[in-house]
Each structure stands twice: as structure tokens, then as C-alpha cells.
Scaffold this active site. Structure first.
Site, PDB file in Angstrom:
ATOM      1  N   ASP A  16       0.731  -1.247  -0.051  1.00 57.00           N
ATOM      2  CA  ASP A  16      -0.014  -0.196   0.038  1.00 57.00           C
ATOM      3  C   ASP A  16       0.976   1.174   0.040  1.00 57.00           C
ATOM      4  OD1 ASP A  16      -2.309   1.431   0.196  1.00 57.00           O
ATOM      5  OD2 ASP A  16      -2.700   1.352   2.367  1.00 57.00           O
ATOM      6  N   GLU A  89      -6.674   5.104  -8.526  1.00 50.34           N
ATOM      7  CA  GLU A  89      -8.047   5.746  -7.979  1.00 50.34           C
ATOM      8  C   GLU A  89      -8.534   6.708  -9.031  1.00 50.34           C
ATOM      9  OE1 GLU A  89      -9.860   6.574  -3.655  1.00 50.34           O
ATOM     10  OE2 GLU A  89      -8.112   5.748  -3.813  1.00 50.34           O
ATOM     11  N   LYS A 125      -9.713   2.158  -8.699  1.00 47.53           N
ATOM     12  CA  LYS A 125     -10.394   2.295  -7.284  1.00 47.53           C
ATOM     13  C   LYS A 125     -11.298   3.205  -7.265  1.00 47.53           C
ATOM     14  CE  LYS A 125      -7.871   2.250  -3.624  1.00 47.53           C
ATOM     15  NZ  LYS A 125      -6.442   2.633  -2.640  1.00 47.53           N
ATOM     16  N   THR A 149     -13.299   0.948  -2.480  1.00 50.22           N
ATOM     17  CA  THR A 149     -12.536   1.451  -1.415  1.00 50.22           C
ATOM     18  C   THR A 149     -13.363   2.439  -0.381  1.00 50.22           C
ATOM     19  OG1 THR A 149     -10.230   2.622  -0.796  1.00 50.22           O
ATOM     20  CG2 THR A 149     -11.659   3.571  -2.624  1.00 50.22           C
ATOM     21  N   PHE A 171     -11.537  -1.120   5.219  1.00 53.59           N
ATOM     22  CA  PHE A 171     -10.597  -0.393   6.062  1.00 53.59           C
ATOM     23  C   PHE A 171     -10.842  -1.105   7.434  1.00 53.59           C
ATOM     24  CE2 PHE A 171      -9.358   3.523   3.582  1.00 53.59           C
ATOM     25  CZ  PHE A 171      -9.452   3.051   2.687  1.00 53.59           C
TER      26      PHE A 171
END
Length: 315
Positions: A16, A89, A125, A149, A171
Site C-alpha cells: 500500500d 483511484e 479504485k 475503497t 478498512f
């Protein structure tokens, strides 16, 4: 065998980060990025030239296009190191606009393909709003795979499964943060660690539900605060982990036994759930943590996109 290698026996490890020069050390399968990570990277001396080169090359083009080209530039560098996929993203400011999200995602994929990157190596994303999930469903039907996400709630995960998205990123750390802050002085760390961590419990519930009902969407735990959260999810389809936590795992010789088990999940007594738009919105509204963290996450990513635009204008 160190703990990181042991974890790789049960889970696909993903890095990440936008700091692609760290990737070779940990040998992840995939890598994920977001505007915050790219913003952090381009402020380092090693990566600032990438921003300048991209802005110089495409000066005069619309700002949103130049940002996408910068994200793709980082993605291509990452893909030269990892064997799998990179997640890139869509601008968080489009999180409530299905059509704009879809169009922006198409452009990002087109930019990758122009660099010779096949579509199967890219995950787009998208924030797991109702609008984002609908855009992802359309993208998947077109053969463009997505990573949903800012996912904090069970209803978001169920809706993503219904949309047949490729992957979700529930998350962990941000859920943990919310419950710890809300509890205040009443928080007892030992009672909320490992398998009892509220973020871990959320991902386990989603994982068990998907595996029980044969939902093909991949579950990738994200946003970790410590290695205990990571190890409590060993056996998850994928885990995306920041470099500093990857380093801690690599330095430990402790075991990393499987904690999540797809076969065991199939034997659970679970009821199927379906969400249309009104039911989804109500369920999300009923979850104060998820409502707050989703809104906060979109605001933070949008603010970082604005800051990145400022750096590009100054370049």
C-alpha cells in the site's frame, strides 16, 4: 521463515504505497495507490522529477487529464516491479457522480493501454458510495475491473457483491480509530485487540458472508494500524499493507497461522441480504461509524487531490 513469508502462505500480500522504490524489498504480488500516497511520494526528492516531467510533457492539457497521467506514470513504474496488478483511484470529488466516475475510469484504462499495460493488470479504485458501486458494475460489464475503497460497512460490501465487482478494500484501522475515539477513557486496548478488534471483526463478517454464499468478489483488508490487525486476518484473500508494517513482519520470526477460513465460512448459518438504493442508503445511515468515516475519507482524498493540483501548477 519470517512472519511476512509465513503470511504469504495463506494470503496474497499487496503493498500500500506510491513509493515504488521500496517494493523490491518485500516482493508483494500487487500494489495499491491513492491520491494521498501519490501526494506523499511526489514530495520526496526521488519522485519529484516524475511530477515535473509529466507536467512539462502535457502542459496545456486539462488539469484532470494531467493528474490521471501522473497516476498512470506511477502505476506503470509499480507494474515494472510487481508481477500482479496496480490499483489506481478515480478522483474522490466524483464519488457521487456515476457517469463521471465511469468516464474517468475509462480514460485511466485507456492511458494504461497506451503505455502497453493490459487491462487485467489494472484495478480502478472507486469509493463505495451507491453511485460509485453502480459505476463499478458498469465498468465490470465492460471488462474493466474495480477495487471498491473507503468501505466501512456490511451494507457496502453486500452491494459490491451484488454489483459483481472484482475486489473490495474494507478498512480496518479507520474503523478501529473511530471506536477507540468514541469510547474515550472507557477504551480497553486488550479487549479490542487481535480478533476482537472492531475493524478485524468487520472484515471477518464480510469475508465469511462472501465465502458462505459463493460471492466471487475478492476481499482485501486495508488500512492497518499494527501487525496484530494484519495477523488476525491471515487467510483473507488479500491484505494491502504499508511498507513500515511490511518491514515489521519481515523482521519477526513469529508464526502467522491462518485466522480466516473459507471452508469454515461455508458451514455457518447465515441469511442472505439484498440492498436496493433506498435500503442501502438507510442501512449506511444507521451505521454512524461508516457514515462518518466514508464522508471523512472522501473529503481527505479530495483535499489531497486539490493539493496535488497545486503542486502541479507550481511545477
Amino acid at each position: 521463515m519470517n512472519q511476512l513469508d509465513a503470511l504469504k502462505q495463506t494470503t496474497t500480500v499487496v503493498a500500500d504505497t506510491g513509493d515504488f522504490k521500496q517494493l523490491g524489498t518485500f516482493r508483494p504480488q500487487d500494489a495499491t495507490t491513492n491520491p494521498s500516497l501519490i501526494l506523499k511520494a511526489v514530495q520526496k526528492p526521488d519522485y519529484a522529477p516524475l511530477l515535473v516531467e509529466t507536467v512539462t510533457r502535457f502542459r496545456g492539457r486539462p488539469q484532470d487529464e494531467v493528474i490521471d497521467r501522473l497516476l498512470v506514470r506511477f502505476g506503470c513504474e509499480i507494474l515494472s516491479i510487481v508481477p500482479g496488478r496496480v490499483s489506481t483511484e478515480v478522483d474522490a470529488r466524483l464519488s457521487f457522480d456515476t457517469e463521471a466516475t465511469y468516464t474517468r475510469a475509462e480514460r485511466i484504462v485507456d492511458l494504461y493501454q497506451a503505455e502497453g499495460v493490459p487491462v487485467e493488470r489494472v484495478l480502478i479504485k472507486v469509493a463505495a458510495t451507491w453511485e460509485g458501486i453502480q459505476a463499478a458494475a458498469r465498468l465490470e460489464r465492460r471488462g474493466i475491473h474495480t477495487n471498491l475503497t473507503l468501505l466501512f460497512s456490511f451494507c457496502q460490501a453486500v452491494a459490491c457483491g451484488q454489483a459483481r465487482v472484482q475486489l473490495i478494500s474494507p478498512f480496518v484501522g479507520r474503523i478501529y480509530d473511530w471506536y477507540k475515539k468514541t469510547a474515550g477513557a472507557a477504551w480497553v486496548e486488550a479487549d479490542n485487540a487481535g480478533a476482537s478488534d472492531p475493524g478485524v471483526r468487520s472484515v471477518r463478517r464480510i469475508f465469511d458472508y462472501y465465502k458462505h454464499f459463493g460471492i466471487a468478489t475478492e476481499v482485501m483488508g486495508a488500512s492497518f494500524r499494527n501487525t496484530g490487525q494484519i495477523l488476525a486476518l491471515a487467510g483473507c484473500d488479500l491484505l494491502t499493507i504499508a511498507p513500515e508494517l511490511l518491514a515489521q513482519l519481515a523482521e519477526s520470526a513469529a508464526p502467522a497461522p491462518r485466522a480466516l477460513d473459507a471452508q469454515a465460512a461455508r458451514g455457518l448459518a447465515l441469511e442472505p441480504v439484498q440492498y436496493d438504493e433506498p435500503a442501502f442508503r438507510f442501512a449506511l445511515n444507521e451505521d454512524a461509524m461508516a457514515t462518518e468515516k466514508l464522508a471523512e475519507g472522501i473529503r481527505a482524498f479530495a483535499a489531497d487531490a486539490v493539493q496535488l493540483e497545486g503542486l502541479m501548477r507550481a511545477a
